[in-house]
Design a protein around this motif. Structure first.
Motif, PDB file in Angstrom:
ATOM      1  N   SER A 105       9.028  -1.661  12.108  1.00 38.81           N
ATOM      2  CA  SER A 105       8.665  -2.380  13.331  1.00 38.81           C
ATOM      3  C   SER A 105       8.394  -3.856  13.078  1.00 38.81           C
ATOM      4  N   TRP A 106       8.028  -4.200  11.846  1.00 33.66           N
ATOM      5  CA  TRP A 106       7.733  -5.605  11.559  1.00 33.66           C
ATOM      6  C   TRP A 106       8.978  -6.469  11.655  1.00 33.66           C
TER       7      TRP A 106
ATOM      8  N   ALA B  67       0.829  -1.207   0.000  1.00 35.44           N
ATOM      9  CA  ALA B  67       0.000   0.000   0.000  1.00 35.44           C
ATOM     10  C   ALA B  67       0.858   1.250   0.000  1.00 35.44           C
ATOM     11  N   ALA B  68       1.924   1.256   0.797  1.00 40.37           N
ATOM     12  CA  ALA B  68       2.803   2.417   0.836  1.00 40.37           C
ATOM     13  C   ALA B  68       3.499   2.630  -0.505  1.00 40.37           C
ATOM     14  N   LEU B  69       3.965   1.559  -1.119  1.00 40.59           N
ATOM     15  CA  LEU B  69       4.664   1.670  -2.396  1.00 40.59           C
ATOM     16  C   LEU B  69       3.741   2.173  -3.497  1.00 40.59           C
ATOM     17  N   THR B  70       2.513   1.677  -3.540  1.00 47.85           N
ATOM     18  CA  THR B  70       1.592   2.115  -4.592  1.00 47.85           C
ATOM     19  C   THR B  70       1.095   3.538  -4.349  1.00 47.85           C
ATOM     20  N   ASP B  71       1.249   4.028  -3.123  1.00 50.16           N
ATOM     21  CA  ASP B  71       0.883   5.417  -2.833  1.00 50.16           C
ATOM     22  C   ASP B  71       2.081   6.360  -2.937  1.00 50.16           C
ATOM     23  N   GLY B  72       3.199   5.849  -3.447  1.00 50.86           N
ATOM     24  CA  GLY B  72       4.348   6.702  -3.712  1.00 50.86           C
ATOM     25  C   GLY B  72       5.400   6.736  -2.621  1.00 50.86           C
ATOM     26  N   GLY B  73       5.228   5.992  -1.538  1.00 51.21           N
ATOM     27  CA  GLY B  73       6.230   5.939  -0.490  1.00 51.21           C
ATOM     28  C   GLY B  73       7.275   4.869  -0.780  1.00 51.21           C
ATOM     29  N   ASP B  74       8.210   4.686   0.185  1.00 50.20           N
ATOM     30  CA  ASP B  74       9.236   3.659  -0.001  1.00 50.20           C
ATOM     31  C   ASP B  74       9.014   2.449   0.899  1.00 50.20           C
ATOM     32  N   GLY B  75       8.009   2.496   1.774  1.00 48.71           N
ATOM     33  CA  GLY B  75       7.673   1.357   2.620  1.00 48.71           C
ATOM     34  C   GLY B  75       8.548   1.179   3.839  1.00 48.71           C
ATOM     35  N   GLU B  76       9.609   1.963   3.971  1.00 47.22           N
ATOM     36  CA  GLU B  76      10.554   1.744   5.056  1.00 47.22           C
ATOM     37  C   GLU B  76       9.928   2.004   6.421  1.00 47.22           C
TER      38      GLU B  76
END
Length: 257
Positions: A227-228, A213-222
Motif C-alpha cells: 500500500s505504501w 520489522a517484517a524482514l527481521t521477523d522472517g517475512g518478505d515485506g511485500e
C-alpha cells in the motif's frame, strides 16, 4: 515523574530523569512509558524522537528492588516483565525514527531501551552490559531476539553468558551502537541528525520501519509495502520530492502520518 518529554521543534526528547540512581527504571516507570510515548506517536508535529538519560548515565537498568515485588509468588517478576516488554514494544513500534543518545552506563534494561530504538549514538564514556546471569534472571525471547538482530548470535551469548561490560569501541565494532561521537559533540550531533530525519519523508521512514520489522521477523515485506507504493503518489510525497530536487530546494513533504 521520572520520564520527561521536551520539544526541540519537530524533534521530541524523552529523558529518563533519575540521575541519583543512574536512571534505573522503576516498575512504575516501565508501566508509564507507553502512555508517555502515545501522544508523541500521534502528534503530526513530532517527526523524530531522541531518548536519553539525565546526567552522566543513560540507564543503569531496572531498579533491582522492584524485581521481586510482583503479585505471583511463583513468578514475582511477572508484573515487571509484562510492563518491561510493553515499554520495549512501545519504543520499537513508535512510528517515527528514534535515536538513543547514550552516555555512561547503559546496562540491562538500559540496553533494552536503547536496542528498541532505531539507532544508537554514544560517546566514549558509554559502558554497555546485559547482566541477567549475575542475578539469575532468564532473559525474555523478545529481548534476546532484539540483541541477536543487532549483534548476532555469538555476541548475544557473550553478553548474556558473562554479564561483562564492554566499552564504546567494542559496542561500535559489534553493532550494538551505530555511531561513536566525541563527548563534546554528542548532543549537537544527535540533534543535528534528528533534524535531518525530521526533514525527510515521514512516509518513506514509516514504510522502511514496517518492512525492516517484517524482514527481521522472517517475512518478505511485500504485504507491508504494497500500500505504501500507492500512498506515496496519493499523498504527494513523490511529486514534492521530485519537484524539490529539480528546483534545487529543500522538500516540504506533505505526509505526516
Amino acid at each position: 515523574m521520572a520520564l520527561v518529554v521536551t520539544r526541540d521543534g519537530p524533534v521530541a526528547v524523552l529523558t529518563i530523569d533519575r540521575p541519583e540512581k543512574r536512571n534505573a527504571m522503576t516498575a512504575g516507570m516501565w508501566a508509564a512509558l507507553p502512555a508517555v510515548l502515545a501522544p508523541l506517536a500521534h502528534d503530526p508535529g513530532v517527526r523524530a524522537l531522541v531518548v536519553t538519560g539525565a546526567g552522566p548515565s543513560f540507564c543503569a537498568g531496572a531498579d533491582i528492588s522492584d524485581l521481586l515485588g510482583g503479585t505471583d509468588p511463583a513468578d514475582p517478576m511477572a508484573d515487571v516483565r509484562r510492563d518491561n516488554l510493553a515499554a520495549q514494544a512501545a519504543l520499537r513500534d513508535f512510528p517515527k525514527p528514534t535515536v538513543a543518545m547514550i552516555r555512561g552506563h547503559c546496562i540491562g534494561g538500559g540496553v533494552e531501551i536503547a536496542a528498541s530504538c532505531d539507532l544508537r549514538f554514544t560517546d566514549p564514556s558509554g559502558v554497555f552490559g546485559v547482566t541477567p546471569a549475575k542475578v539469575g534472571i532468564v532473559y525474555t525471547p523478545r529481548s534476546t531476539k532484539t540483541l541477536v538482530d543487532l549483534v548476532g548470535p555469538a555476541m548475544t551469548k557473550y553478553l548474556l553468558f558473562s554479564g561483562e561490560l564492554i566499552d564504546a569501541d567494542t559496542a561500535l565494532r559489534t553493532g550494538l551502537v551505530d555511531r561513536l561521537v566525541p563527548a563534546d559533540d554528542l548532543e549537537g550531533e544527535v540533534h543535528r541528525f534528528a533534524g535531518v530525519l525530521a526533514s525527510r519523508s515521514a512516509l518513506t521512514q514509516r514504510a522502511t520501519k514496517e518492512v525492516v520489522a517484517a524482514l527481521t521477523d522472517g517475512g518478505d515485506g511485500e504485504a507491508e509495502v504494497a500500500s505504501w507504493y500507492r500512498r506515496t503518489i496519493e499523498a504527494g510525497e513523490l511529486a514534492e520530492g521530485v519537484a524539490a530536487f529539480a528546483g534545487r530546494r529543500p522538500p516540504s513533504f506533505p505526509w505526516s502520518g
